[in-house]
Enzyme design. Structure first.
Site, short mmCIF file in Angstrom:
data_model
loop_
_atom_site.label_atom_id
_atom_site.label_comp_id
_atom_site.label_asym_id
_atom_site.label_seq_id
_atom_site.Cartn_x
_atom_site.Cartn_y
_atom_site.Cartn_z
N ASP A 413 0.86 -1.19 0.00
CA ASP A 413 0.00 0.00 0.00
C ASP A 413 0.89 1.23 0.00
O ASP A 413 1.80 1.36 0.84
CB ASP A 413 -0.92 0.01 1.22
CG ASP A 413 -2.00 1.07 1.09
OD1 ASP A 413 -3.04 0.77 0.48
OD2 ASP A 413 -1.77 2.20 1.58
N GLU A 456 -4.54 2.45 -4.28
CA GLU A 456 -3.09 2.48 -4.19
C GLU A 456 -2.53 1.17 -3.63
O GLU A 456 -1.38 1.12 -3.19
CB GLU A 456 -2.63 3.65 -3.32
CG GLU A 456 -3.04 3.57 -1.87
CD GLU A 456 -4.39 4.23 -1.59
OE1 GLU A 456 -4.62 4.65 -0.47
OE2 GLU A 456 -5.22 4.31 -2.52
#
Length: 570
Positions: A413, A456
């Site tokens: 992430d 993301e």
């Protein structure tokens, strides 16, 4: 195929009609011969009848001669008168009548035979004149009897010869007629049998030729049906190669694909051992193949050298034919075939049919594969999208479970990604995501899988990888992403990584995903820009102390125990 069946049926009808015609002609010929034989036997019978009549004439003449001689030698006038009366009233008229009948039977004889009969009649006339009343009264009886005997001797000899000749002619004509009929019958029967045999041999030949011509048709139909169930472009390539190699003797087939994105011509089926194509295809452009360039079949090594040789297939030994794969006027590749002997026109036609059948199927399969790739690819990063990640997780975990092989899952992430979007705009955020996708592709191995898991977040699957190796790869990923720079800014690009492994941490896919996510959460909480390894005895949604998980024996700690690496960053 229908035309072939129609031709075979036509040939069968012709053979049957020819057989019936031969039989009919033979039957008519045999009947004609039998009729001629009958006529010949009738003629022979007529000659025998003539011999019988001649014999009767001889008997009547003998009787008349004997009576006349007895009358001449009779001393008693009364006896002599009686004998002469019998001679004039009965015997001589009977002989005249028989001679007339005999003369009628010989009217159609050849001139020489008829002249012989006339000689006989003249001889008899001389005898008859001696028996006339004038001669009997003018000459003495003894002298007349001597003259009568001398005149009758050649008549009897002539009669014997006539009778023998008629008998011989009758027998000969009868034998000749029978022999001629037999020979003609045998000849007609032999000719008819030969005609029938030739007709059925012709039918057998045509049936064999039809079967041979139906062989490629059946092969082509089977090929067309099998193409429709091809499981992907690669299988369709192999089907086309096998179809060409099984229908064309001593042929080696290679399919060449036109890769427009890389501007390359590449083989998509195995090359024959020692083939010079391994060298000529190295760095070859699509236009290097004359079949691709011209959109027409190009042949090499067929005797007369071509005006322009193909740099791809010219070094191939023997004779070669290259056929373009065309769909809607666009060339998507080519099929190169080679063997020692050149291909005939019929074989080239068979090649075109197979290639033309396969070309649209290959194009459809290629378009389908491209569509599937696009549907499973994230357009921004070029990595597989979230759906593809989920499919890869299920597939790879199932393989690892079946093979009892280790599997590591990395969840990544980006740190502070929202700030990048808020401060520099979504264009900068998109650039960061694209750069992360490129970094992942540069780090992971060929057998690994990396995809965008949404937003993301990214996922990396490492099959056949132990935990220690997975941590090393995760650290390389983190370090590579940390080297990304955003032009015109000083914003650092970092990522937090959570690592979990099978079977070390989890025995189910759901538990593996939760543990990797828990490790990622710990990495975020511990300062970001770091790699954290999940522990098998905790997780954010693991069962409580009273309900231990199946692969987490013992109590669950309230705080996650993780191993971290890498510097912390904001």
């Amino acid at each position: 195929m229908n035309a072939t069946f129609a031709k075979a049926a036509t040939v069968l009808l012709i053979a049957l009609f020819g057989t019936l015609l031969v039989v009919a002609v033979a039957a008519i010929g045999i009947l004609g011969i039998r009729s001629a034989t009958y006529q010949g036997k009738v003629i022979a019978g007529g000659e025998l009848d003539t011999a019988v009549v001649t014999s009767q004439v001889a008997r009547e003449m003998d009787a008349a001669y004997a009576t006349g001689e007895d009358a001449l030698r009779a001393a008693d006038p009364a006896t002599r008168s009686r004998l002469l009366g019998t001679l004039y009233t009965s015997l001589l008229p009977a002989v005249d009548a028989q001679i007339f009948s005999l003369e009628q039977l010989h009217t159609s004889d050849p001139p020489a035979e008829y002249a012989d009969l006339e000689l006989f009649i003249r001889q008899w006339t001389a005898v008859r004149n001696l028996l006339s009343p004038a001669d009997l009264t003018a000459q003495p009886s003894a002298a007349l009897a001597g003259r009568l005997t001398a005149a009758y001797q050649p008549v009897t000899a002539h009669l014997d010869r006539l009778i023998l000749k008629e008998l011989n002619d009758g027998r000969t004509d009868h034998a000749v007629a029978s022999a001629t009929a037999d020979r003609a019958t045998v000849l007609i029967l032999g000719t008819a049998a030969a005609g029938i045999v030739m007709a059925w041999l012709f039918l057998w030949y045509e049936i064999r030729r039809s079967r041979r011509s139906l062989g490629p048709v059946h092969d082509q139909a089977e090929f067309a049906d099998t193409l429709q169930i091809a499981n992907g472009e690669n299988e369709a390539h192999q089907l086309l190669r096998r179809q060409l190699e099984r229908t064309l003797p001593a042929t080696a087939a290679v399919l060449l694909n036109r890769n427009n994105s890389a501007d390359r011509l590449e083989a998509v089926t195995p090359l024959p051992p020692g083939s010079p194509l391994a060298g000529t295809l190295r760095g070859a452009e699509p236009r290097s193949c004359l079949a691709v360039r011209s959109g027409r079949m190009h042949s090499e090594g067929g005797g007369r050298p071509p005006l322009l040789s193909c740099s791809v297939c010219a070094p191939v030994p023997g004779a070669s034919s290259c056929v373009p794969l065309m769909v809607g006027g666009e060339v998507i590749g080519s099929v190169l075939l080679s063997r020692p002997a050149p291909y005939s026109e019929a074989e080239e036609q068979r090649i075109r049919e197979s290639v033309s059948q396969a070309a649209p199927v290959l194009a459809n399969l290629r378009n389908l594969a491209v569509a599937e790739i696009r549907a499973a690819t994230d357009g921004l990063t070029g990595l597989p999208n979230k759906r593809a990640v989920a499919d890869a997780l299920k597939r790879t975990f199932a393989q690892a479970t079946m093979r009892k092989a280790p599997l590591a899952l990395l969840l990544l992430d980006l740190d502070h990604f929202k700030q990048v979007n808020d401060q520099y705009g979504h264009a900068a955020g998109d650039q960061v995501l694209a750069s992360v996708g490129a970094a992942l592709r540069s780090v992971v191995r060929a057998r690994d899988f990396a995809g965008r898991n949404g937003g993301e977040e990214f996922a990396v699957l490492l099959p056949d990888t132990e935990i220690a190796a997975a941590l090393e790869i995760a650290e390389r990923v983190r370090a590579t992403i940390a080297e990304i720079t955003l032009p015109g800014t000083d914003v650092p690009v970092t990522v937090s990584v959570g690592v979990a492994g099978f079977p070390d941490h989890a025995s189910t896919l759901e538990r593996l995903d939760r543990l990797a996510d828990a490790a990622l959460y710990v990495a975020k909480r511990q300062g970001r820009n770091r790699v954290e390894l999940a522990s098998a005895d905790h997780g954010p949604d693991l069962p409580g102390p009273d309900l231990p998980g199946p692969d987490l024996p013992g109590p669950v700690l309230p705080e996650a125990t993780v191993n971290g690496s890498g510097p912390a960053s904001m």
